[in-house]
Design a protein around this motif. Structure first.
Motif, PDB file in Angstrom:
ATOM      1  N   ALA A 113      -7.636   3.457  -3.107  1.00 26.79           N
ATOM      2  CA  ALA A 113      -6.405   2.930  -2.528  1.00 26.79           C
ATOM      3  C   ALA A 113      -5.437   2.650  -3.668  1.00 26.79           C
ATOM      4  O   ALA A 113      -5.834   2.224  -4.750  1.00 26.79           O
ATOM      5  N   CYS A 114      -4.163   2.898  -3.430  1.00 25.82           N
ATOM      6  CA  CYS A 114      -3.143   2.680  -4.447  1.00 25.82           C
ATOM      7  C   CYS A 114      -2.057   1.766  -3.893  1.00 25.82           C
ATOM      8  O   CYS A 114      -1.587   1.956  -2.771  1.00 25.82           O
ATOM      9  N   TYR A 115      -1.648   0.815  -4.718  1.00 26.67           N
ATOM     10  CA  TYR A 115      -0.632  -0.163  -4.338  1.00 26.67           C
ATOM     11  C   TYR A 115       0.497  -0.165  -5.353  1.00 26.67           C
ATOM     12  O   TYR A 115       0.275   0.074  -6.540  1.00 26.67           O
ATOM     13  N   ASP A 116       1.691  -0.471  -4.894  1.00 23.17           N
ATOM     14  CA  ASP A 116       2.854  -0.594  -5.759  1.00 23.17           C
ATOM     15  C   ASP A 116       2.788  -1.957  -6.454  1.00 23.17           C
ATOM     16  O   ASP A 116       2.816  -3.001  -5.798  1.00 23.17           O
ATOM     17  N   TYR A 117       2.695  -1.937  -7.779  1.00 21.32           N
ATOM     18  CA  TYR A 117       2.564  -3.155  -8.574  1.00 21.32           C
ATOM     19  C   TYR A 117       3.697  -4.140  -8.281  1.00 21.32           C
ATOM     20  O   TYR A 117       3.451  -5.317  -8.015  1.00 21.32           O
ATOM     21  N   ASP A 118       4.939  -3.663  -8.335  1.00 21.12           N
ATOM     22  CA  ASP A 118       6.095  -4.554  -8.135  1.00 21.12           C
ATOM     23  C   ASP A 118       6.111  -5.168  -6.736  1.00 21.12           C
ATOM     24  O   ASP A 118       6.458  -6.332  -6.570  1.00 21.12           O
ATOM     25  N   LYS A 119       5.709  -4.385  -5.735  1.00 21.07           N
ATOM     26  CA  LYS A 119       5.657  -4.931  -4.376  1.00 21.07           C
ATOM     27  C   LYS A 119       4.552  -5.979  -4.241  1.00 21.07           C
ATOM     28  O   LYS A 119       4.701  -6.946  -3.494  1.00 21.07           O
ATOM     29  N   CYS A 120       3.457  -5.803  -4.969  1.00 20.88           N
ATOM     30  CA  CYS A 120       2.399  -6.811  -4.954  1.00 20.88           C
ATOM     31  C   CYS A 120       2.919  -8.126  -5.527  1.00 20.88           C
ATOM     32  O   CYS A 120       2.631  -9.202  -4.984  1.00 20.88           O
ATOM     33  N   ILE A 121       3.693  -8.042  -6.587  1.00 19.48           N
ATOM     34  CA  ILE A 121       4.277  -9.246  -7.183  1.00 19.48           C
ATOM     35  C   ILE A 121       5.231  -9.897  -6.182  1.00 19.48           C
ATOM     36  O   ILE A 121       5.237 -11.122  -6.011  1.00 19.48           O
ATOM     37  N   GLU A 122       6.015  -9.082  -5.474  1.00 15.65           N
ATOM     38  CA  GLU A 122       6.920  -9.611  -4.445  1.00 15.65           C
ATOM     39  C   GLU A 122       6.147 -10.333  -3.347  1.00 15.65           C
ATOM     40  O   GLU A 122       6.597 -11.362  -2.842  1.00 15.65           O
ATOM     41  N   VAL A 123       5.008  -9.787  -2.958  1.00 14.18           N
ATOM     42  CA  VAL A 123       4.174 -10.436  -1.942  1.00 14.18           C
ATOM     43  C   VAL A 123       3.785 -11.838  -2.411  1.00 14.18           C
ATOM     44  O   VAL A 123       3.899 -12.810  -1.664  1.00 14.18           O
ATOM     45  N   LEU A 124       3.342 -11.946  -3.640  1.00 16.75           N
ATOM     46  CA  LEU A 124       2.912 -13.247  -4.156  1.00 16.75           C
ATOM     47  C   LEU A 124       4.071 -14.235  -4.275  1.00 16.75           C
ATOM     48  O   LEU A 124       3.899 -15.423  -3.988  1.00 16.75           O
ATOM     49  N   PHE A 163       0.847  -1.201   0.000  1.00 19.20           N
ATOM     50  CA  PHE A 163       0.000   0.000   0.000  1.00 19.20           C
ATOM     51  C   PHE A 163       0.880   1.248   0.000  1.00 19.20           C
ATOM     52  O   PHE A 163       1.798   1.367   0.794  1.00 19.20           O
ATOM     53  N   VAL A 164       0.597   2.179  -0.923  1.00 11.58           N
ATOM     54  CA  VAL A 164       1.390   3.411  -0.989  1.00 11.58           C
ATOM     55  C   VAL A 164       0.597   4.659  -0.643  1.00 11.58           C
ATOM     56  O   VAL A 164       1.174   5.697  -0.355  1.00 11.58           O
ATOM     57  N   GLY A 165      -0.727   4.587  -0.682  1.00 13.22           N
ATOM     58  CA  GLY A 165      -1.512   5.754  -0.331  1.00 13.22           C
ATOM     59  C   GLY A 165      -2.848   5.769  -1.045  1.00 13.22           C
ATOM     60  O   GLY A 165      -3.319   4.747  -1.532  1.00 13.22           O
ATOM     61  N   VAL A 166      -3.437   6.950  -1.123  1.00  7.75           N
ATOM     62  CA  VAL A 166      -4.749   7.130  -1.740  1.00  7.75           C
ATOM     63  C   VAL A 166      -4.595   8.063  -2.938  1.00  7.75           C
ATOM     64  O   VAL A 166      -3.955   9.102  -2.846  1.00  7.75           O
ATOM     65  N   ILE A 167      -5.187   7.660  -4.059  1.00 11.03           N
ATOM     66  CA  ILE A 167      -5.172   8.477  -5.273  1.00 11.03           C
ATOM     67  C   ILE A 167      -6.394   9.376  -5.253  1.00 11.03           C
ATOM     68  O   ILE A 167      -7.505   8.918  -4.984  1.00 11.03           O
ATOM     69  N   ARG A 168      -6.181  10.636  -5.538  1.00 10.99           N
ATOM     70  CA  ARG A 168      -7.282  11.600  -5.626  1.00 10.99           C
ATOM     71  C   ARG A 168      -7.173  12.302  -6.972  1.00 10.99           C
ATOM     72  O   ARG A 168      -6.099  12.722  -7.369  1.00 10.99           O
ATOM     73  N   SER A 169      -8.304  12.400  -7.663  1.00 11.49           N
ATOM     74  CA  SER A 169      -8.313  13.021  -8.978  1.00 11.49           C
ATOM     75  C   SER A 169      -9.661  13.704  -9.184  1.00 11.49           C
ATOM     76  O   SER A 169     -10.697  13.193  -8.733  1.00 11.49           O
ATOM     77  N   CYS A 170      -9.655  14.825  -9.865  1.00 11.06           N
ATOM     78  CA  CYS A 170     -10.880  15.573 -10.130  1.00 11.06           C
ATOM     79  C   CYS A 170     -11.886  14.688 -10.857  1.00 11.06           C
ATOM     80  O   CYS A 170     -11.571  14.040 -11.843  1.00 11.06           O
ATOM     81  N   GLY A 171     -13.095  14.629 -10.336  1.00  9.33           N
ATOM     82  CA  GLY A 171     -14.158  13.880 -10.968  1.00  9.33           C
ATOM     83  C   GLY A 171     -14.175  12.392 -10.662  1.00  9.33           C
ATOM     84  O   GLY A 171     -14.995  11.663 -11.196  1.00  9.33           O
ATOM     85  N   ALA A 172     -13.261  11.941  -9.831  1.00 13.20           N
ATOM     86  CA  ALA A 172     -13.201  10.512  -9.502  1.00 13.20           C
ATOM     87  C   ALA A 172     -13.204  10.344  -7.987  1.00 13.20           C
ATOM     88  O   ALA A 172     -12.777  11.237  -7.248  1.00 13.20           O
ATOM     89  N   VAL A 173     -13.674   9.205  -7.544  1.00 19.89           N
ATOM     90  CA  VAL A 173     -13.653   8.913  -6.113  1.00 19.89           C
ATOM     91  C   VAL A 173     -12.217   8.593  -5.698  1.00 19.89           C
ATOM     92  O   VAL A 173     -11.409   8.138  -6.516  1.00 19.89           O
ATOM     93  N   PRO A 174     -11.862   8.822  -4.439  1.00 19.99           N
ATOM     94  CA  PRO A 174     -10.527   8.433  -3.985  1.00 19.99           C
ATOM     95  C   PRO A 174     -10.388   6.912  -3.997  1.00 19.99           C
ATOM     96  O   PRO A 174     -11.363   6.195  -3.744  1.00 19.99           O
TER      97      PRO A 174
END
Length: 82
Positions: free
Chosen positions: A30-41, A17-28
């Motif tokens: 959760a954001c995850y690091d792709y490479d770290k997710c692969i490492e977890v698996l 987990f790296v944080g929360v993405i916020r963008s105009c017109g979109a709901v916040p």
């Protein structure tokens, strides 16, 4: 502090987990690091890198659960996209 109780989290990928993405017109989201997710698996589930990527792409990234579906950051150097 995360101020939106609707944000969905990817179970089992807390260390990526790296944080929360916020963008105009979109709901916040959760954001995850792709490479770290692969490492977890690969470490947690003893998958090869190829197995982890295939599993992750299909079962995690490919699992749309509504507008609050988590996002996954694939880091690249700015020079790579220019």
């Amino acid at each position: 502090m995360i101020d939106d109780e609707n944000i969905l989290f990817a179970d089992g990928f807390e260390e990526a987990f790296v944080g929360v993405i916020r963008s105009c017109g979109a709901v916040p989201k959760a954001c995850y690091d792709y490479d770290k997710c692969i490492e977890v698996l690969t470490s947690r589930d003893n998958m090869s890198h190829e197995e982890a990527v295939e599993f992750f792409e299909f079962n995690v990234i490919g699992a749309y659960v509504g507008e609050y579906t988590p996002a996954f950051l694939d880091s690249v150097a700015l020079a790579e996209i220019r």
